[in-house]
Design a protein around this motif. Structure first.
Motif, PDB file in Angstrom:
ATOM      1  N   GLY A   5       0.706  -1.420  -0.015  1.00 33.20           N
ATOM      2  CA  GLY A   5      -0.237  -0.109   0.157  1.00 33.20           C
ATOM      3  C   GLY A   5       0.816   1.236   0.191  1.00 33.20           C
ATOM      4  N   LYS A   6       2.087   1.070   0.741  1.00 36.71           N
ATOM      5  CA  LYS A   6       2.857   2.166   0.799  1.00 36.71           C
ATOM      6  C   LYS A   6       3.552   2.483  -0.627  1.00 36.71           C
ATOM      7  CE  LYS A   6       4.248   1.851   5.559  1.00 36.71           C
ATOM      8  NZ  LYS A   6       5.055   1.491   6.517  1.00 36.71           N
ATOM      9  N   VAL A   7       3.662   1.693  -1.451  1.00 43.38           N
ATOM     10  CA  VAL A   7       4.286   1.756  -2.700  1.00 43.38           C
ATOM     11  C   VAL A   7       3.185   2.411  -3.743  1.00 43.38           C
ATOM     12  CG1 VAL A   7       5.210   0.235  -4.708  1.00 43.38           C
ATOM     13  CG2 VAL A   7       6.091  -0.219  -2.390  1.00 43.38           C
ATOM     14  N   LYS A   8       1.962   1.509  -3.428  1.00 46.49           N
ATOM     15  CA  LYS A   8       0.902   2.172  -4.209  1.00 46.49           C
ATOM     16  C   LYS A   8       0.687   3.879  -3.921  1.00 46.49           C
ATOM     17  CE  LYS A   8      -1.531  -1.994  -4.753  1.00 46.49           C
ATOM     18  NZ  LYS A   8      -2.795  -2.794  -4.545  1.00 46.49           N
ATOM     19  N   ALA A   9       0.923   4.259  -2.865  1.00 46.63           N
ATOM     20  CA  ALA A   9       0.685   5.574  -2.439  1.00 46.63           C
ATOM     21  C   ALA A   9       1.673   6.365  -3.239  1.00 46.63           C
ATOM     22  CB  ALA A   9       0.723   5.650  -0.977  1.00 46.63           C
ATOM     23  N   LYS A  10       3.129   5.902  -3.417  1.00 45.58           N
ATOM     24  CA  LYS A  10       3.952   6.757  -3.789  1.00 45.58           C
ATOM     25  C   LYS A  10       3.728   6.743  -5.187  1.00 45.58           C
ATOM     26  CE  LYS A  10       7.679   5.610  -0.324  1.00 45.58           C
ATOM     27  NZ  LYS A  10       8.939   4.715  -0.085  1.00 45.58           N
ATOM     28  N   VAL A  11       3.365   5.663  -5.926  1.00 42.89           N
ATOM     29  CA  VAL A  11       3.132   5.672  -7.527  1.00 42.89           C
ATOM     30  C   VAL A  11       1.845   6.717  -7.659  1.00 42.89           C
ATOM     31  CG1 VAL A  11       2.132   4.171  -9.125  1.00 42.89           C
ATOM     32  CG2 VAL A  11       3.791   3.112  -7.660  1.00 42.89           C
ATOM     33  N   VAL A  12       0.960   6.683  -6.854  1.00 49.51           N
ATOM     34  CA  VAL A  12      -0.174   7.656  -6.985  1.00 49.51           C
ATOM     35  C   VAL A  12       0.540   9.203  -6.961  1.00 49.51           C
ATOM     36  CG1 VAL A  12      -2.251   8.628  -5.996  1.00 49.51           C
ATOM     37  CG2 VAL A  12      -2.157   6.098  -6.568  1.00 49.51           C
ATOM     38  N   LYS A  13       1.098   9.343  -6.245  1.00 47.37           N
ATOM     39  CA  LYS A  13       1.795  10.773  -5.916  1.00 47.37           C
ATOM     40  C   LYS A  13       2.622  11.053  -7.305  1.00 47.37           C
ATOM     41  CE  LYS A  13       4.866  13.490  -3.004  1.00 47.37           C
ATOM     42  NZ  LYS A  13       5.687  13.525  -2.049  1.00 47.37           N
ATOM     43  N   ILE A  14       3.215  10.353  -7.647  1.00 50.77           N
ATOM     44  CA  ILE A  14       3.950  10.434  -8.978  1.00 50.77           C
ATOM     45  C   ILE A  14       3.055  10.838 -10.040  1.00 50.77           C
ATOM     46  CG2 ILE A  14       5.437   9.473 -10.650  1.00 50.77           C
ATOM     47  CD1 ILE A  14       7.063   8.356  -8.353  1.00 50.77           C
ATOM     48  N   LEU A  15       2.041  10.111 -10.101  1.00 50.80           N
ATOM     49  CA  LEU A  15       0.952   9.947 -11.407  1.00 50.80           C
ATOM     50  C   LEU A  15       0.347  11.474 -11.390  1.00 50.80           C
ATOM     51  CD1 LEU A  15      -0.535   6.333 -11.118  1.00 50.80           C
ATOM     52  CD2 LEU A  15       1.036   7.239 -12.795  1.00 50.80           C
ATOM     53  N   LYS A  16      -0.145  11.862 -10.024  1.00 53.76           N
ATOM     54  CA  LYS A  16      -0.716  13.024  -9.788  1.00 53.76           C
ATOM     55  C   LYS A  16       0.115  14.265 -10.173  1.00 53.76           C
ATOM     56  CE  LYS A  16      -4.309  11.673  -6.538  1.00 53.76           C
ATOM     57  NZ  LYS A  16      -4.716  11.806  -5.000  1.00 53.76           N
ATOM     58  N   GLU A  17       1.269  14.083  -9.679  1.00 50.79           N
ATOM     59  CA  GLU A  17       2.394  15.197 -10.009  1.00 50.79           C
ATOM     60  C   GLU A  17       2.716  15.461 -11.524  1.00 50.79           C
ATOM     61  OE1 GLU A  17       7.171  14.989  -9.512  1.00 50.79           O
ATOM     62  OE2 GLU A  17       6.115  14.419  -7.997  1.00 50.79           O
ATOM     63  N   LEU A  18       2.516  14.434 -12.231  1.00 50.30           N
ATOM     64  CA  LEU A  18       2.681  14.664 -13.670  1.00 50.30           C
ATOM     65  C   LEU A  18       1.428  14.640 -14.525  1.00 50.30           C
ATOM     66  CD1 LEU A  18       5.572  11.708 -14.063  1.00 50.30           C
ATOM     67  CD2 LEU A  18       5.933  14.153 -13.938  1.00 50.30           C
ATOM     68  N   GLY A  19       0.389  14.472 -13.784  1.00 45.96           N
ATOM     69  CA  GLY A  19      -0.886  14.763 -14.497  1.00 45.96           C
ATOM     70  C   GLY A  19      -1.189  13.593 -15.465  1.00 45.96           C
ATOM     71  N   VAL A  20      -0.823  12.430 -14.893  1.00 44.43           N
ATOM     72  CA  VAL A  20      -1.310  11.082 -15.615  1.00 44.43           C
ATOM     73  C   VAL A  20      -2.680  10.743 -15.274  1.00 44.43           C
ATOM     74  CG1 VAL A  20      -0.579   8.591 -15.939  1.00 44.43           C
ATOM     75  CG2 VAL A  20       1.148  10.522 -15.765  1.00 44.43           C
ATOM     76  N   TYR A  21      -3.228  10.081 -16.351  1.00 44.51           N
ATOM     77  CA  TYR A  21      -4.713   9.665 -16.116  1.00 44.51           C
ATOM     78  C   TYR A  21      -4.522   8.374 -15.466  1.00 44.51           C
ATOM     79  CZ  TYR A  21      -9.170   7.174 -16.823  1.00 44.51           C
ATOM     80  OH  TYR A  21     -10.308   6.527 -16.575  1.00 44.51           O
ATOM     81  N   TYR A  22      -5.216   7.871 -14.457  1.00 44.50           N
ATOM     82  CA  TYR A  22      -5.085   6.463 -14.038  1.00 44.50           C
ATOM     83  C   TYR A  22      -6.170   5.916 -13.060  1.00 44.50           C
ATOM     84  CZ  TYR A  22      -4.500   8.684  -9.290  1.00 44.50           C
ATOM     85  OH  TYR A  22      -4.893   9.047  -8.086  1.00 44.50           O
ATOM     86  N   PHE A  23      -6.346   4.538 -12.932  1.00 48.47           N
ATOM     87  CA  PHE A  23      -7.340   4.099 -12.277  1.00 48.47           C
ATOM     88  C   PHE A  23      -6.716   2.512 -11.531  1.00 48.47           C
ATOM     89  CE2 PHE A  23      -8.309   2.460 -16.391  1.00 48.47           C
ATOM     90  CZ  PHE A  23      -8.696   1.194 -16.273  1.00 48.47           C
ATOM     91  N   PHE A  24      -7.572   2.362 -10.735  1.00 50.12           N
ATOM     92  CA  PHE A  24      -7.362   0.904 -10.166  1.00 50.12           C
ATOM     93  C   PHE A  24      -8.049  -0.052 -10.608  1.00 50.12           C
ATOM     94  CE2 PHE A  24      -5.103   3.623  -7.277  1.00 50.12           C
ATOM     95  CZ  PHE A  24      -3.982   3.107  -6.746  1.00 50.12           C
ATOM     96  N   PRO A  25      -8.018  -0.861 -11.386  1.00 53.73           N
ATOM     97  CA  PRO A  25      -9.125  -1.907 -12.003  1.00 53.73           C
ATOM     98  C   PRO A  25      -9.638  -2.692 -10.818  1.00 53.73           C
ATOM     99  CG  PRO A  25      -6.998  -2.626 -12.561  1.00 53.73           C
ATOM    100  CD  PRO A  25      -6.838  -1.411 -11.673  1.00 53.73           C
ATOM    101  N   VAL A  26     -11.050  -2.771 -10.706  1.00 57.94           N
ATOM    102  CA  VAL A  26     -11.864  -3.453  -9.863  1.00 57.94           C
ATOM    103  C   VAL A  26     -12.339  -4.802 -10.514  1.00 57.94           C
ATOM    104  CG1 VAL A  26     -14.045  -3.485  -8.398  1.00 57.94           C
ATOM    105  CG2 VAL A  26     -12.607  -1.359  -8.748  1.00 57.94           C
ATOM    106  N   LEU A  27     -11.741  -5.992  -9.807  1.00 56.62           N
ATOM    107  CA  LEU A  27     -12.194  -7.343 -10.544  1.00 56.62           C
ATOM    108  C   LEU A  27     -13.586  -7.657 -10.142  1.00 56.62           C
ATOM    109  CD1 LEU A  27      -8.810  -9.235  -9.873  1.00 56.62           C
ATOM    110  CD2 LEU A  27      -9.460  -7.984 -11.774  1.00 56.62           C
ATOM    111  N   GLY A  28     -13.941  -7.964  -9.028  1.00 57.97           N
ATOM    112  CA  GLY A  28     -15.367  -8.021  -8.560  1.00 57.97           C
ATOM    113  C   GLY A  28     -15.961  -9.232  -9.200  1.00 57.97           C
ATOM    114  N   GLY A  29     -15.298 -10.234  -9.683  1.00 60.42           N
ATOM    115  CA  GLY A  29     -15.862 -11.499 -10.497  1.00 60.42           C
ATOM    116  C   GLY A  29     -16.076 -11.243 -12.025  1.00 60.42           C
ATOM    117  N   PHE A  30     -16.025  -9.805 -12.406  1.00 60.66           N
ATOM    118  CA  PHE A  30     -16.120  -9.659 -13.861  1.00 60.66           C
ATOM    119  C   PHE A  30     -14.835  -9.302 -14.391  1.00 60.66           C
ATOM    120  CE2 PHE A  30     -20.518  -9.208 -12.131  1.00 60.66           C
ATOM    121  CZ  PHE A  30     -21.039  -9.920 -12.644  1.00 60.66           C
ATOM    122  N   GLY A  31     -13.884  -8.704 -13.642  1.00 61.26           N
ATOM    123  CA  GLY A  31     -12.623  -8.605 -14.151  1.00 61.26           C
ATOM    124  C   GLY A  31     -11.724  -9.570 -14.816  1.00 61.26           C
ATOM    125  N   ARG A  32     -10.616  -9.431 -15.031  1.00 60.28           N
ATOM    126  CA  ARG A  32      -9.663 -10.353 -15.448  1.00 60.28           C
ATOM    127  C   ARG A  32      -8.516 -10.436 -14.577  1.00 60.28           C
ATOM    128  NH1 ARG A  32      -8.007  -9.906 -21.609  1.00 60.28           N
ATOM    129  NH2 ARG A  32      -5.925 -10.567 -21.681  1.00 60.28           N
TER     130      ARG A  32
END
Length: 98
Positions: A5-32
């Motif tokens: 989770g700490k690694v993910k938080a650091k990644v998100v900080k970088i993505l926001k800083e660079l203005g990168v579009y991102y999302f966390f895919p939700v599997l919920g039985g229908f994902g891959r």
């Protein structure tokens, strides 16, 4: 927060800083299963980020999904605490290609 989770938080900080579009895919039985933790689009490029803590490695299924992404022309990176700067470098490089 978990070590991954700490690694993910650091990644998100970088993505926001660079203005990168991102999302966390939700599997919920229908994902891959095996898709990267974070899906991004930077300057028109598809980028999948798999986050790991410490010396953890992607599963064979995760490796297979990342290979499919690369074969389709996308980019992937497995990120942990030691190579977080590599992610930023790759994203900046892609942004500068446009």
């Amino acid at each position: 927060m978990t070590p991954e989770g700490k690694v993910k938080a650091k990644v998100v900080k970088i993505l926001k800083e660079l203005g990168v579009y991102y999302f966390f895919p939700v599997l919920g039985g229908f994902g891959r299963a095996g898709v990267p933790d974070i899906i991004c689009c930077v300057a028109g490029y598809f980028f999948g980020v798999e986050c790991k803590a410490g010396s953890n490695k992607p599963t064979p299924l995760q490796e297979a999904e990342m290979e499919k992404i690369r074969n389709a022309g996308g980019h992937t990176l497995v990120v942990n605490e030691t190579n977080i700067d590599e992610l930023k470098e790759k994203l900046v490089c892609l942004k500068n290609k446009k």
